[in-house]
Design a protein around this motif. Sequence first.
Motif, PDB file in Angstrom:
ATOM      1  N   THR A   1       0.836  -1.101   0.130  1.00  0.00           N
ATOM      2  CA  THR A   1       0.078  -0.147   0.009  1.00  0.00           C
ATOM      3  C   THR A   1       0.959   1.165   0.114  1.00  0.00           C
ATOM      4  OG1 THR A   1      -1.804  -1.205   1.314  1.00  0.00           O
ATOM      5  CG2 THR A   1      -1.748   1.208   1.141  1.00  0.00           C
TER       6      THR A   1
ATOM      7  N   GLN B   1      -8.186   5.858   1.049  1.00  0.00           N
ATOM      8  CA  GLN B   1      -8.798   4.994   2.031  1.00  0.00           C
ATOM      9  C   GLN B   1      -7.928   5.342   3.279  1.00  0.00           C
ATOM     10  OE1 GLN B   1      -8.355   0.992  -0.090  1.00  0.00           O
ATOM     11  NE2 GLN B   1     -10.772   1.051   0.059  1.00  0.00           N
TER      12      GLN B   1
ATOM     13  N   TRP C   1      -6.303   4.080   7.014  1.00  0.00           N
ATOM     14  CA  TRP C   1      -5.678   3.024   7.838  1.00  0.00           C
ATOM     15  C   TRP C   1      -5.352   3.590   9.372  1.00  0.00           C
ATOM     16  CZ3 TRP C   1      -4.256  -1.763   5.557  1.00  0.00           C
ATOM     17  CH2 TRP C   1      -4.493  -1.591   4.181  1.00  0.00           C
TER      18      TRP C   1
ATOM     19  N   LYS D   1      -7.311  -1.313   7.680  1.00  0.00           N
ATOM     20  CA  LYS D   1      -8.284  -0.564   6.768  1.00  0.00           C
ATOM     21  C   LYS D   1      -9.453  -0.375   7.618  1.00  0.00           C
ATOM     22  CE  LYS D   1      -9.212  -2.150   2.822  1.00  0.00           C
ATOM     23  NZ  LYS D   1      -9.006  -2.395   1.308  1.00  0.00           N
TER      24      LYS D   1
END
Length: 516
Positions: free
Chosen positions: A192, A212, A214, A244
């Motif tokens: 990622t 997104q 985390w 996540k």
Amino acid sequence: MLIKKYLPLNTLSLGLLLTSSIMLTACGGDSTDSTAPSISNLHPNSNAVTQSRQVIITGQASDDVELESVVIMSEEQSITAEINDGSFSATLEASAGQNTYSVIATDISGNETSSEESFYFGAQASAGGAHSAIIKNERIYAWGRNNKGQAGIGAITTINDDPETASAAHPTTPTLISVPSDTSSLIDSEETHFVSLAFNQNASSALDVNGQVWSWGDGDDGQLGLGIADDDLVDETNYTSPQKIENLSDIVSISRGYDHMLLLKSDGTVLAFGDNSNGQLGDGSNLDQDTPVEVAGLTNIVQISAAVSSYAIDTEGRLWAWGKNNYGQLANGVSDSDVHSTPTEINIGEPVINVASGKGHTLALTSSGQVYAWGLNASSQVGMNPSDASDEDEVWDNYVLTPKLLPWFDDVVAIWANGNQSFAQRSDGQIYPWGQNMLGTLGIEEDGNVAEPVSPILELENVTDLGNGALHTLAIRNDEAVFAWGWSFEGSLGGGESVANLWTYRLPLLVSMPED
């Protein structure tokens, strides 16, 4: 600055632009005028960090005959700048991470000059109570205190662990936090890539390139956002590695407060989760939430900032606040213990372009380069507390309940705050600190609190970003060098064995970053 001259061209290929280069093109018009305009003093530049999605591009353009237009281009945006006596400005919408823009100046004869610069939207440096992290090439390197798993290495560790029996080595130097994009499979999964950090106290969060979020570390009050919606339970689980947040996308900015978090979506709305005892989630209640809820009534937001209270700036430069007000953090003229669960506007009197919040105080940077401050002032973090100021005729109260115009500067380009410290970067590129200086938190040789920012942090020019913790701070310079100073605890300064634990380092230390 590299300058190249070309024969007349019908079109300008933006793909040929080089960073910080200038291309001059004569495009017909008056055949006696072959001199292209000049462009200078572009801002932002050199990958400087901004926390606002709305970025004002400024600079100067001139021509020996007459300037016709200045156009700013970035990705799919093409904006004609306003020109006033040779100075120009235009507003861009930034994407999370690195942004590149081109400035094209054209004179009445069709001669063109192009210049390209870059800036960064997001936090590349972040620090909590005693843990730290840097984003380098879209990878997270973390170090420091790890009693709740906040360092993200997959284990709980302390600096005094026995290496022979410990489950993992305690991270006293920058340690890569590798996160597979598919956490269900640790085999053949791509790594990622991250663009922004949000650390505070003992909790950590990061924004990836896909919008997104985390989270990991201390899960108190649901502040990691990893719960299950509508299950009537608040998940307070601690996590030792990044997790996540499911069913969440299109996030462009994140800000972590003291036990709660704000998220800015690409549509200009704001989400929040975590501790809500003072209404800091802005959803009209005081119930803690372990999954994101929408902040009521906010639209067209371009920046967020969380502390024990919450703040947001909209596209018109209006500043909104909600949450805790025990020190006057909401700048409404009073201090109280009431729940303030919906945003209200703070009237500054001019457009606000950046807001930074410490634990009990707040800074607001306006479009004129001036800074306003309010809230807790016991350590001169707003300024001029009677116990710290040398001029007894100019002192301010322990609580500053309305926005106070700081008289020291009108050329500020960036602000930062956390704990009881404040930092401003002026147009000279230097960082000026003030407030609490216990344990070397301000990065200067002087001992004691600083009532007014008259001295910069020495030998720390051209900073692109600061990451402010409660008692220590990180800095990234435009040559990518990383520095740290303040209270060394559990490896918070990233110096490894060369830095003593439980010790004060008043001046910036160079942090050795691993090679990718």
